[in-house]
Design a protein around this motif. Structure first.
Motif, PDB file in Angstrom:
ATOM      1  N   GLU A   1      15.334 -41.713   2.285  1.00 22.39           N
ATOM      2  CA  GLU A   1      15.231 -42.418   0.780  1.00 22.39           C
ATOM      3  C   GLU A   1      14.027 -41.870   0.088  1.00 22.39           C
ATOM      4  O   GLU A   1      14.183 -41.567  -1.110  1.00 22.39           O
ATOM      5  CB  GLU A   1      15.366 -43.914   0.914  1.00 22.39           C
ATOM      6  N   LEU A   2      12.901 -41.647   0.791  1.00 25.12           N
ATOM      7  CA  LEU A   2      11.625 -41.032   0.210  1.00 25.12           C
ATOM      8  C   LEU A   2      11.986 -39.690  -0.310  1.00 25.12           C
ATOM      9  O   LEU A   2      11.554 -39.204  -1.368  1.00 25.12           O
ATOM     10  CB  LEU A   2      10.657 -41.165   1.178  1.00 25.12           C
ATOM     11  N   ALA A   3      12.584 -38.902   0.610  1.00 26.14           N
ATOM     12  CA  ALA A   3      13.126 -37.397   0.163  1.00 26.14           C
ATOM     13  C   ALA A   3      13.922 -37.505  -0.946  1.00 26.14           C
ATOM     14  O   ALA A   3      13.832 -36.601  -1.830  1.00 26.14           O
ATOM     15  CB  ALA A   3      13.446 -36.940   1.347  1.00 26.14           C
ATOM     16  N   ARG A   4      14.763 -38.410  -0.810  1.00 23.34           N
ATOM     17  CA  ARG A   4      15.753 -38.599  -2.119  1.00 23.34           C
ATOM     18  C   ARG A   4      15.204 -38.605  -3.186  1.00 23.34           C
ATOM     19  O   ARG A   4      15.220 -38.044  -4.405  1.00 23.34           O
ATOM     20  CB  ARG A   4      16.872 -39.418  -1.757  1.00 23.34           C
TER      21      ARG A   4
ATOM     22  N   VAL B   1       6.816 -31.252   8.193  1.00 27.32           N
ATOM     23  CA  VAL B   1       5.189 -31.545   8.002  1.00 27.32           C
ATOM     24  C   VAL B   1       5.257 -32.862   7.008  1.00 27.32           C
ATOM     25  O   VAL B   1       4.886 -34.104   6.971  1.00 27.32           O
ATOM     26  CB  VAL B   1       4.466 -30.669   7.788  1.00 27.32           C
ATOM     27  N   GLN B   2       5.921 -32.328   5.786  1.00 25.56           N
ATOM     28  CA  GLN B   2       6.207 -33.574   4.767  1.00 25.56           C
ATOM     29  C   GLN B   2       6.703 -34.636   5.089  1.00 25.56           C
ATOM     30  O   GLN B   2       6.512 -35.830   4.730  1.00 25.56           O
ATOM     31  CB  GLN B   2       6.813 -32.894   3.590  1.00 25.56           C
ATOM     32  N   LEU B   3       7.700 -34.582   6.100  1.00 21.62           N
ATOM     33  CA  LEU B   3       8.719 -35.997   6.585  1.00 21.62           C
ATOM     34  C   LEU B   3       7.842 -36.492   7.800  1.00 21.62           C
ATOM     35  O   LEU B   3       8.340 -37.632   7.963  1.00 21.62           O
ATOM     36  CB  LEU B   3       9.949 -35.498   6.959  1.00 21.62           C
TER      37      LEU B   3
ATOM     38  N   LEU C   1      13.653 -42.967  16.360  1.00 21.79           N
ATOM     39  CA  LEU C   1      14.058 -42.043  15.369  1.00 21.79           C
ATOM     40  C   LEU C   1      15.022 -42.151  14.397  1.00 21.79           C
ATOM     41  O   LEU C   1      14.884 -42.057  12.888  1.00 21.79           O
ATOM     42  CB  LEU C   1      14.125 -40.700  16.137  1.00 21.79           C
ATOM     43  N   ARG C   2      16.151 -42.949  14.866  1.00 20.89           N
ATOM     44  CA  ARG C   2      17.209 -43.039  14.052  1.00 20.89           C
ATOM     45  C   ARG C   2      16.924 -44.397  13.207  1.00 20.89           C
ATOM     46  O   ARG C   2      17.403 -44.419  11.949  1.00 20.89           O
ATOM     47  CB  ARG C   2      18.509 -43.617  15.088  1.00 20.89           C
ATOM     48  N   GLU C   3      16.117 -45.502  13.657  1.00 17.14           N
ATOM     49  CA  GLU C   3      15.717 -46.639  12.809  1.00 17.14           C
ATOM     50  C   GLU C   3      14.795 -45.869  11.616  1.00 17.14           C
ATOM     51  O   GLU C   3      14.669 -46.628  10.694  1.00 17.14           O
ATOM     52  CB  GLU C   3      15.100 -47.621  13.717  1.00 17.14           C
ATOM     53  N   GLU C   4      13.986 -45.133  11.868  1.00 18.16           N
ATOM     54  CA  GLU C   4      12.949 -44.516  11.073  1.00 18.16           C
ATOM     55  C   GLU C   4      13.777 -43.632   9.779  1.00 18.16           C
ATOM     56  O   GLU C   4      13.226 -43.442   8.754  1.00 18.16           O
ATOM     57  CB  GLU C   4      11.955 -43.711  11.561  1.00 18.16           C
ATOM     58  N   LEU C   5      14.559 -43.128   9.955  1.00 13.98           N
ATOM     59  CA  LEU C   5      15.540 -42.126   9.182  1.00 13.98           C
ATOM     60  C   LEU C   5      15.932 -42.733   7.784  1.00 13.98           C
ATOM     61  O   LEU C   5      15.559 -42.083   6.805  1.00 13.98           O
ATOM     62  CB  LEU C   5      16.797 -41.626   9.819  1.00 13.98           C
ATOM     63  N   PRO C   6      16.270 -44.056   7.513  1.00 12.09           N
ATOM     64  CA  PRO C   6      16.507 -44.354   6.470  1.00 12.09           C
ATOM     65  C   PRO C   6      15.480 -44.395   5.313  1.00 12.09           C
ATOM     66  O   PRO C   6      15.502 -43.852   4.161  1.00 12.09           O
ATOM     67  CB  PRO C   6      17.111 -45.711   6.452  1.00 12.09           C
ATOM     68  N   VAL C   7      14.192 -44.668   5.772  1.00 10.88           N
ATOM     69  CA  VAL C   7      13.062 -44.707   4.845  1.00 10.88           C
ATOM     70  C   VAL C   7      12.610 -43.219   4.643  1.00 10.88           C
ATOM     71  O   VAL C   7      12.337 -43.043   3.489  1.00 10.88           O
ATOM     72  CB  VAL C   7      11.840 -45.523   5.683  1.00 10.88           C
TER      73      VAL C   7
END
Length: 425
Positions: free
Chosen positions: A408-411, A366-368, A399-405
């Protein structure tokens, strides 16, 4: 002057917990300096030390393996087994007083060398951190952790709870114990709003609580992003499973539904997409750990058709957390029951479907903004499992293209703990 920090209540034989530990090392050394000394009090220190040479381990004081005795057997038979821990707490509390006030030689006459070393380590620490994860819930034995916290506080050491999921606390004995402990803690980091409500429900002031992402998101990984495979037509999917002996309120066997749902996804991948399927999880290949996900994979695979079986294999190798990231980077998709399999997949840049057996994974998705990729064990069935799998494959490149953002936000939210961690003089 360099600082010394103790990390307690961890089970590093679970590589998911080891991923948390490695992330905590990154965060704590970012805060207090690269020369910070960190000692880890593990529930099985000897076995953990053999696996993770990058950390220094000590045996957790309230998780010792002791021989059964008459008094211990009687106390456990009549429901007073936790008194054994209480007596040990009083003994270690006395040892702490002696070490602070009396000669070391005197303490060694009445206490074991192991106990002197453990309490001595606590006394020389500037900060004690209870590891992140999910272990403060009433399904598990809570008294060893409770007495560990009481000992830390009795020794006058600041106590911080790192990012975790906990509660609810429904039994009065736990409400009372944790109210006392949490109100005396320097700070409590939680992974989700639901855990925060659980603490507020037992009277913990909101200002003592901070929300942050799981420490594993701070892990330094060997790969930046997964490399796109040549085509979705050459689909390669990793599957993380775990044992789930759960029933719902009606008595429905969730375990059988779980097995059938995972099999349905594997069959769909093999028949419709001609995919290569590899069962690869975090908790595998460790003889000293209580479970092996490869054994659960065996149970899933035993019910597959011959066609699906030909495209499926089980990876039984133990890997360090960063090695799991490296392995997941070679897949198009990961189906993860283990929460940290999901996190390590995200760090690899590989899209992931999560099967949530506890609310912690649902909350994370949910958070992501990934709720569409989350399956709840309570409502899991082969139909919903295949629908979610179909959605993921149809949208896999997006989905793969969205993952870096997202990652990085989670990090950055994992590193937000830097602000709340106490300054040590």
């Amino acid at each position: 002057m360099s600082k010394k920090i103790a990390i307690t209540n961890i089970v590093s034989l679970n590589p998911g917990d080891a991923a948390i530990l490695a992330g905590m090392f990154e965060i704590l050394r970012e805060k207090y300096g690269d020369d910070t000394e960190i000692v880890v009090f593990d529930k099985n220190a000897e076995a953990a030390e053999a696996l993770y040479s990058w950390a220094r381990f000590n045996q957790a004081p309230f998780h010792r393996k002791t021989k059964p005795g008459f008094v211990k057997n009687v106390l456990q038979r009549f429901g007073y087994g936790h008194w054994i821990l209480r007596f040990r707490y009083w003994r270690l509390q006395l040892l702490g007083f002696i070490l602070r006030c009396g000669p070391l030689r005197f303490s060694r006459v009445f206490f074991s060398r192991t106990d002197v070393n453990v309490v001595g380590e606590y006394l020389t620490c500037d900060l004690i951190v209870s590891t992140g994860g999910t272990y403060l819930i009433e399904n598990y034995g809570l008294w060893p952790a409770i007495y560990d916290y009481r000992l830390c506080l009795t020794l006058g050491k600041p106590l911080v709870f790192f990012t975790q999921t906990l509660g609810p606390f429904t039994q009065e004995k736990y409400k009372k114990a944790f109210h006392e402990i949490f109100t005396r803690a320097a700070l409590i980091f939680l992974r989700d709003e639901r855990s925060k409500r659980h603490l507020i429900d037992i009277g913990i002031p909101e200002e003592q609580i901070r929300l942050a992402k799981d420490a594993a998101f701070a892990l330094r990984t060997p790969t930046e992003l997964a490399k796109p495979l040549s085509s979705v037509k050459e689909l390669k999917v990793a599957v993380s499973v775990r044992s789930l002996r759960f029933f719902d309120d009606t008595g429905r066997d969730l375990w059988q539904e779980y097995l059938e749902s995972v099999r349905a996804m594997v069959e769909m991948l093999a028949r419709q997409f001609k995919a290569e399927i590899v069962f690869l999880s975090t908790c595998q290949g460790i003889p000293d750990y209580w479970t092996d996900d490869a054994a659960t994979a065996d149970e899933v695979v035993s019910g597959l058709s011959d066609g699906a079986l030909a495209r499926t294999r089980i990876d039984r190798r133990f890997r360090q957390p960063t090695e799991v990231v490296d392995a997941y980077a070679g897949f198009n998709l990961v189906i993860a029951t283990r929460m940290h399999s999901a996190i390590l997949s995200l760090l690899a840049g590989t899209p992931v479907i999560g099967i949530a057996y506890e609310f912690k994974l649902e909350e994370l998705f949910v958070q992501l903004g990934m709720s569409r990729l989350s399956l709840s064990i309570q409502s899991l069935n082969p139909v919903t499992a295949k629908e979610t799998l179909g959605y993921a494959i149809d949208n896999i490149e997006i989905l793969r293209e969205e993952l870096p953002v997202t990652t990085e936000l989670a990090r950055s939210e994992a590193y937000s703990t830097l602000v709340g961690l106490p300054n040590l003089s």
